[in-house]
Each structure stands twice: as C-alpha cells, then as structure tokens.
Design a protein around this motif. Sequence first.
Motif, PDB file in Angstrom:
ATOM      1  N   ARG A  61       3.803   7.091  -9.754  1.00 48.74           N
ATOM      2  CA  ARG A  61       4.099   8.405  -9.166  1.00 48.74           C
ATOM      3  C   ARG A  61       4.333   9.443 -10.262  1.00 48.74           C
TER       4      ARG A  61
ATOM      5  N   ILE B 254      -8.421   5.331  -6.068  1.00 47.47           N
ATOM      6  CA  ILE B 254      -7.695   4.172  -5.559  1.00 47.47           C
ATOM      7  C   ILE B 254      -7.217   3.391  -6.773  1.00 47.47           C
TER       8      ILE B 254
ATOM      9  N   ARG C  94       0.845  -1.202   0.000  1.00 48.45           N
ATOM     10  CA  ARG C  94       0.000   0.000   0.000  1.00 48.45           C
ATOM     11  C   ARG C  94       0.881   1.253   0.000  1.00 48.45           C
TER      12      ARG C  94
ATOM     13  N   GLU D 216     -10.428  -0.209   1.436  1.00 51.59           N
ATOM     14  CA  GLU D 216      -9.900   1.162   1.454  1.00 51.59           C
ATOM     15  C   GLU D 216     -10.960   2.140   0.986  1.00 51.59           C
TER      16      GLU D 216
ATOM     17  N   ASN E  88      -7.559  12.761  -4.667  1.00 52.06           N
ATOM     18  CA  ASN E  88      -8.020  12.322  -3.355  1.00 52.06           C
ATOM     19  C   ASN E  88      -9.363  11.587  -3.431  1.00 52.06           C
TER      20      ASN E  88
ATOM     21  N   GLY F 263      -3.443  12.356  -1.902  1.00 51.51           N
ATOM     22  CA  GLY F 263      -4.604  11.535  -1.554  1.00 51.51           C
ATOM     23  C   GLY F 263      -4.775  10.265  -2.347  1.00 51.51           C
TER      24      GLY F 263
ATOM     25  N   VAL G 145      -4.322   6.581  -3.347  1.00 51.53           N
ATOM     26  CA  VAL G 145      -3.876   5.369  -2.657  1.00 51.53           C
ATOM     27  C   VAL G 145      -3.629   4.286  -3.710  1.00 51.53           C
TER      28      VAL G 145
ATOM     29  N   LYS H 218       0.882  12.039  -1.365  1.00 47.02           N
ATOM     30  CA  LYS H 218       0.554  13.219  -0.580  1.00 47.02           C
ATOM     31  C   LYS H 218      -0.757  13.874  -1.017  1.00 47.02           C
TER      32      LYS H 218
ATOM     33  N   ALA I 237       0.501   5.534  -0.164  1.00 44.26           N
ATOM     34  CA  ALA I 237      -0.377   6.704  -0.104  1.00 44.26           C
ATOM     35  C   ALA I 237       0.409   7.932  -0.568  1.00 44.26           C
TER      36      ALA I 237
ATOM     37  N   GLU J 157       5.818   1.495  -8.943  1.00 44.74           N
ATOM     38  CA  GLU J 157       5.533   2.649  -8.094  1.00 44.74           C
ATOM     39  C   GLU J 157       6.076   3.930  -8.725  1.00 44.74           C
TER      40      GLU J 157
END
Length: 495
Positions: free
Chosen positions: A251, A234, A53, A414, A231, A59, A61, A57, A55, A247
């Motif tokens: 990102r 998911i 998981r 989640e 935010n 929001g 996920v 910044k 998270a 990842e």
Amino acid sequence: MNAKSLLLVGLLTASVSAVAQSGANVPSSNQPQPWKSIPIPPLATFHPVQPKRIALKNGVVIFLAEDHELPFITGFIEIKGGSRDEPAAKAGLVSLYGDAWRTSGTTTQDGDKLDDILEAKAAKVETSGDIDSTSVSWNCLKQDEDQVFGIASDLLMHPAFNEEKLTLSKQQMAAGIVRRNDEAAQIASREASILIYGKNSPYAREPEIATVMSVTVADLKAWHDRTVIPNGMIIGVSGDFDSTAMEQKLRGVFDSLPPGAPIQTAKQEFPGPKPGVYFVDKSDVNQSNIRIVGLGTERKNPDFYALSVMNEIFSGGFGSRLFQDVRTKRGLAYSVGGAYGASYDHPGTFYVAASTKSTTTVDATQAMLDEINDLKTVPFTEDELKRAKDEVLNSFIFRYDSVEKVLDEQAKLEFYGYPLDYLDKYRDAVEKVTTADLERVAKKYVDSSKLAILVVGNSSEMGTPLSKLGTVQPLDITIPMPPGMAGPQGPGGDQ
C-alpha cells in the motif's frame, strides 16, 4: 567356458525347464487376479487454499499467499497490455521493451550494477513482455525482501531505457528472425498459427527486421507511460512473510498512484483457417512435420469441460486414440499428438501434429484425418470416459499443488475476469461429463471440412504426392530484408 560358468548355465537351464514343465509362477487366465479387486477410493475433495485478495481504490489488485516452509519470497506485478496491442508497424516492440527494461536499469542504478547487487544476494529481478501483458518479477531470501522489492518497484516507477541496451536487444531479435527458418518444427508451428488466425492477426503476427529496427527508446517510454497504471496491475506475492506487514508495504508504494486509461484490446474476428493443403518445401530434411489445424475454444465456454475430456480420449498421451492408432498400430509417426485448445479471452487452437518419414507423409496425414472424423462416428465408451476423467482430474490437482501455483492461477483468473471460484467448480464440472456430452460436443465442434492441412517437408523424397490430399498451395516463407541488407533467402527459406 570354465567349470563355474558351465555349472551356472546348467542350473539356469534346469530352473527354466522346471518352471516351463510345472507352470509355476506363470499366471493363466483361469488363475485369480486379486490385484484387480483392490478398491480405489475416490479422490478427496479438492479445495485449494485461496490467497488473500486486496483491492485498492485506484484499481490495483493484490494477492498474498503465505508459505512458511522455506525462507523465500517470490512476487510479480502483471500489467495489462501486450504484443497484441502494439502497432503492426512496430511488431516486436513489447518483446524489446521486456528485454531493455531490465537491462537498462533505473534512473539511479544501471542494469549492470543491478546484476552485481542481485548476484551477490542470489536474488532475481526480471522483466518480460507477452502476448497480452508485461511484467516485473522478483524472488529472494526473506532477509533481502526489502532491498530486492525496492529494486523491482524502482524499475517499475523509474526505468531508464538505454539506447545501447535497446540496440543490443534489437540485434539479438534480428539474428533470431534471420534464422527462424532453420528448424522445420519451428516453421510448422509458426505457419500453423498464421493459417488459424490470419497473417495480419496480432495472435499470429511475426516481427520482421524492419519492424524491429524501427523501435526507438521513445517508443519504449511511450509504451511504459501508457501501460504502467494502477488500474491495469495485478500484484502477487507468495512466501515467508506476514500478510499484514506485506499489505502495508505494498500500500505504501501503490496506494497513491493515480489511475489512468487502461489499454483496450481491439476486437478481433476469428473466422478460422481457409481449408486446404498448404506446403513448405524444405529440401534439407528427410521427414515431414504435419499440422492439421483449426480454431479451438475459450475457457468460458460451458462446453469447455466436455471438450477437455474428449480431448484426453482423443490425444491425451500414450493411451489416446490418436497415439494408439497412428503410432502404435500403424507405425506412421515418430511422434503424434494434438489438443482442442482453449484460451482465456480468445479462441485457442485445435491441432493434430505429427512427424513422420517423408515417404509416409500422406499415409500419416490420412490416418490423422481418419481419427478426427472418428470422433463423430465411433461411440465413446464408459471405460474411455472414466480413464479420461481420472487423467484430467489428476493432472489438474498437480497443476495446483503448491501455494505459488494457486496464487499464479488466481491472478490469471483475475486478469481475464473469471470468477474466483473457478478452480473449485472445475472438478464438479468435469465429473458431470457423460458419454452423451462427448458425442454432442464432437458433433458440434469437430468438422474436418473446416480444417487446414500444413506440411513442412522435402517434396523430392515423398513417395505419394501431397496432391492426393487435395490441391496443394505452396507457402512462401522468405524473410523480408530491408533494402541494402542481405540475408539467408530463398523461396523455401532453406539457405
């Protein structure tokens, strides 16, 4: 008959006679039955491997689950906000949005071109709309991940909602609305939801031709701008990849997105159905679809686990009380089932459903009511408890027997704000259920006086009138048609 056939018949007859006389191979109640003594070890402790998981910044996920068994990668982006949040005057908007989003394509490549690219790679990128969310999903070979994910993220960031594709989606949805009274089972399911939640509830609201036709491209764009914010997202990816590299890729796309104001679902009241007998007269059928309905519960309810076990005893398949009594012993239904349903963030539905001959409609309904009432009066046995726990736990494990299934469930937890160790605690909670717990929740949650009875059937073929069950309230399922537009109408919706 030739000599060879006569010889075979003679040998068979002699063999049967010998077995009958000697009793050989015919087990009796006094003979040992060693198979009943075979030890059955307890289920091994179940701890599904949790995805990684992350998270961000802003929001977002992210869940990542590596699975190197096959060279495939599957992903989804779940976005908060669904049909329960659309304006009532635009009912159908989210479904149209989910269709036209993908078929319209992006600002650089239209939907037809995307079809050709993805088909050549045996890959998929899809969009959809649901009751509480919209989503983009993709799956492809590992070697095509960069390109296919690029298409998915381009759809997310740069959609090109097309008037022609929206019109096609509206026509398809309108055609479905016009035919929605063709099938009795479909009518029963729809009207049961309306009885449980209320006609104007977003959990039962039906799109109509007028609401569908009022949706514009501007509405789709406004919905997209309102919901596609970090935010409210998911992201889940499973398959043959390196988590660190994946990842970094995600990102690179999502880290810089500015957060927005997430959709706030309006608070709803759930009073449950108004008790009574409701009837849809459908003259072109020779059997009845019966629903006995009420409110269920939420998964966050501490009694959820006891209710799940009670539900298994009551309606969990061929060995359940409901099936054994209504179908097997009494022969009153072609099919019968039910559930004390539980949703994640609002009450689910409690229902008992059956299909039966028109002439046995009342008898079948009364038998179903008897079984519901028996939940409060007929004691639960230890054998029932053990069987139900075994079936609940066995089915639970098979719902999460793959990396992808566990990932999907973790993303769902989640999404609804459940603790991430929910799956780990589920088995222990079920194991702790006792017969006393079953009797307590049955008395607390089961009340036939708060249930509504719905029948969709042919009144002219029913031997015993429905009025034996109570005052009958006819339901009008006529499909509203816009001015100047003709359609298959009629009070019963049969035409």
